[in-house]
Design an enzyme around this catalytic site. Structure first.
Site, PDB file in Angstrom:
ATOM      1  CB  SER A  11       3.872   3.692   4.976  1.00 28.45           C
ATOM      2  OG  SER A  11       2.405   4.280   5.474  1.00 28.45           O
ATOM      3  CG  HIS A  51       6.631   0.533   4.375  1.00 31.37           C
ATOM      4  ND1 HIS A  51       7.279   0.995   3.475  1.00 31.37           N
ATOM      5  CD2 HIS A  51       5.223   1.044   3.977  1.00 31.37           C
ATOM      6  CE1 HIS A  51       6.486   1.695   2.351  1.00 31.37           C
ATOM      7  NE2 HIS A  51       5.283   1.776   3.095  1.00 31.37           N
ATOM      8  CE  LYS A  65       4.324  -0.729   0.447  1.00 39.69           C
ATOM      9  NZ  LYS A  65       3.334  -0.768   1.458  1.00 39.69           N
TER      10      LYS A  65
END
Ligand SMILES: *Cc1c(COP(=O)(O)O)cnc(C)c1O
Length: 396
Positions: free
Chosen positions: A185, A213, A244
């Site tokens: 990340s 991610h 996300k």
């Protein structure tokens, strides 16, 4: 109000301030968008994890509204008590398909998904949890709540991973789990999941990959790291977050049916904390539908990533080893990183400064993430501001 008994808090805050570790987040007055209103100012937002720019997407918002009207606001208790709402059942089934796994189980966040899996599977001092040194804080905390022994290997160092798996502790262990972020990340590099799987499996260990991610970002249709490496069906546990690319909040573990059933009966975050509101499950279903049927979002994300990274490099910045939209701009000093970020903000660009303990000392940086929603004009403006301030502060 003052309590003598809480005076230590004042001292702690003063210490954090002296160490440059005191955090005071800016306030966002608009939806999270490629250009947002933050602290009252319109800025190009390079700080969100809103990869596909779906937080403000009309179809996704409509899904939340309709689910709220039909199913109400909350789920009213933990699933093991009140029952599971049909939207959660549908989402678990669709996530299992998306990840080419037998089954999946939803949690309230990515953080809790990692805690749930580490704590539930690593239950004895005879177990061994093996973790990359740059793994996310929630994996570290999950490990702390587990009863297992823990070993950390140097970042993406496969020889070190092998060495740990060949040690006496590993040979004697009852269960061995190797855990890695899929995309790291802070640096944006991709785990060597193919090698990790090969090394782990040849030493009777299983693998958990945290694709916070990566889901909605890499692999076919955004299916994540396993898909990126063509490892479908070969990785035991895939964790994902819904905060996300998926634009909402929540997390899941995609795995075998039996492991899913086990987690559903013992994982403490599942048993003692209520499930996502139905509107959130509905938005995630809408995002899945977009990922599967509208490839232009992913294409724009990657086009923007290539453009922005290329321009930053051309301007002379060190952007580390990133292979994904997470693009660090290395500064090497927290005072300078903060100053850089504040000056950028004045120029209409929001990029977060990161220091210890989020990143190692000496690796202070600004972290940027472009989204599918930025225009080339936004990105050109951002690069111009980076260049101007980079020169001002003698970074380039
Ligand atoms: C963001 C992140 C998480 C936490 O996800 P939340 O859903 O925000 O709790 C977990 N793991 C990694 C690698 C992350 O980047």
């Amino acid at each position: 109000m003052t309590f003598k008994t809480l005076q230590f808090a004042e001292e702690e805050v003063a210490k954090l301030k002296a160490e440059n570790r005191f955090l005071s987040p800016r306030v966002v007055q608009s939806a999270q968008k490629p250009v947002s209103i933050i602290d009252g100012k319109e800025v190009i937002n390079l700080t969100s994890n809103n990869y596909l720019a779906l937080t403000d997407n009309p179809k996704v918002k409509q899904a939340a509204i309709e689910a709220t009207l039909k199913y109400g606001i909350g789920s009213a208790a933990v699933r093991t008590i009140i029952g599971t709402m049909s939207l959660h059942v549908e989402l678990e089934k669709k996530f299992a398909e998306f990840k080419h796994a037998e089954a999946s189980i939803l949690f309230q966040s990515g953080f809790l998904s990692n805690v749930a899996v580490c704590q539930s599977l690593m239950t004895s001092p005879e177990d061994l949890l093996i973790s990359d040194e740059l793994n996310h804080a929630s994996i570290i905390d999950g490990g702390r709540l587990a009863k297992a022994q823990r070993k950390v290997y140097r970042h993406s160092d496969m020889a070190h991973l092998r060495e740990i798996l060949e040690s006496d502790i590993a040979k004697k262990a009852r269960r061995k789990m190797v855990v890695t972020d899929g995309v790291f990340s802070m640096d944006g590099d991709i785990a060597k999941l193919d090698e990790i799987a090969e090394i782990a499996h040849s030493h009777d260990a299983f693998v958990m990959v945290d694709d916070a991610h990566a889901s909605g970002v890499i692999g076919k249709q955004g299916r994540g790291t396993v898909s990126h490496f063509g490892l479908d069906g070969k990785i035991e546990i895939q964790i994902g977050t819904l905060s996300k690319a998926f634009a909402a909040v929540g997390g899941y573990a995609a795995t075998t049916q039996s492991l899913r059933d086990y987690l559903g009966s013992v994982a403490r975050p599942f048993m003692f904390s209520s499930s996502q509101p139905p509107s959130v499950a509905a938005t995630c279903l809408a995002v899945l539908d977009i990922l599967l049927n509208e490839p232009e979002y992913l294409k724009r994300l990657w086009d923007n990533t290539a453009f922005f990274k290329g321009e930053l490099k051309k301007a002379g910045f060190d952007t580390g080893n990133s292979e994904t939209p997470v693009t660090p701009v290395m500064i090497g000093d927290m005072d300078k990183a903060k100053k850089f970020s504040n000056r950028l903000f004045e120029e209409g660009v929001f990029a977060l400064p990161l220091g210890f303990p989020t990143v190692p000392k000496g690796k202070e940086r600004l972290r940027t993430i472009v989204t599918a929603g930025h225009t080339i004009k936004d990105l050109e403006k951002a690069v111009a501001a980076f260049t101007k301030i980079g020169r001002e502060l003698n970074i380039i």
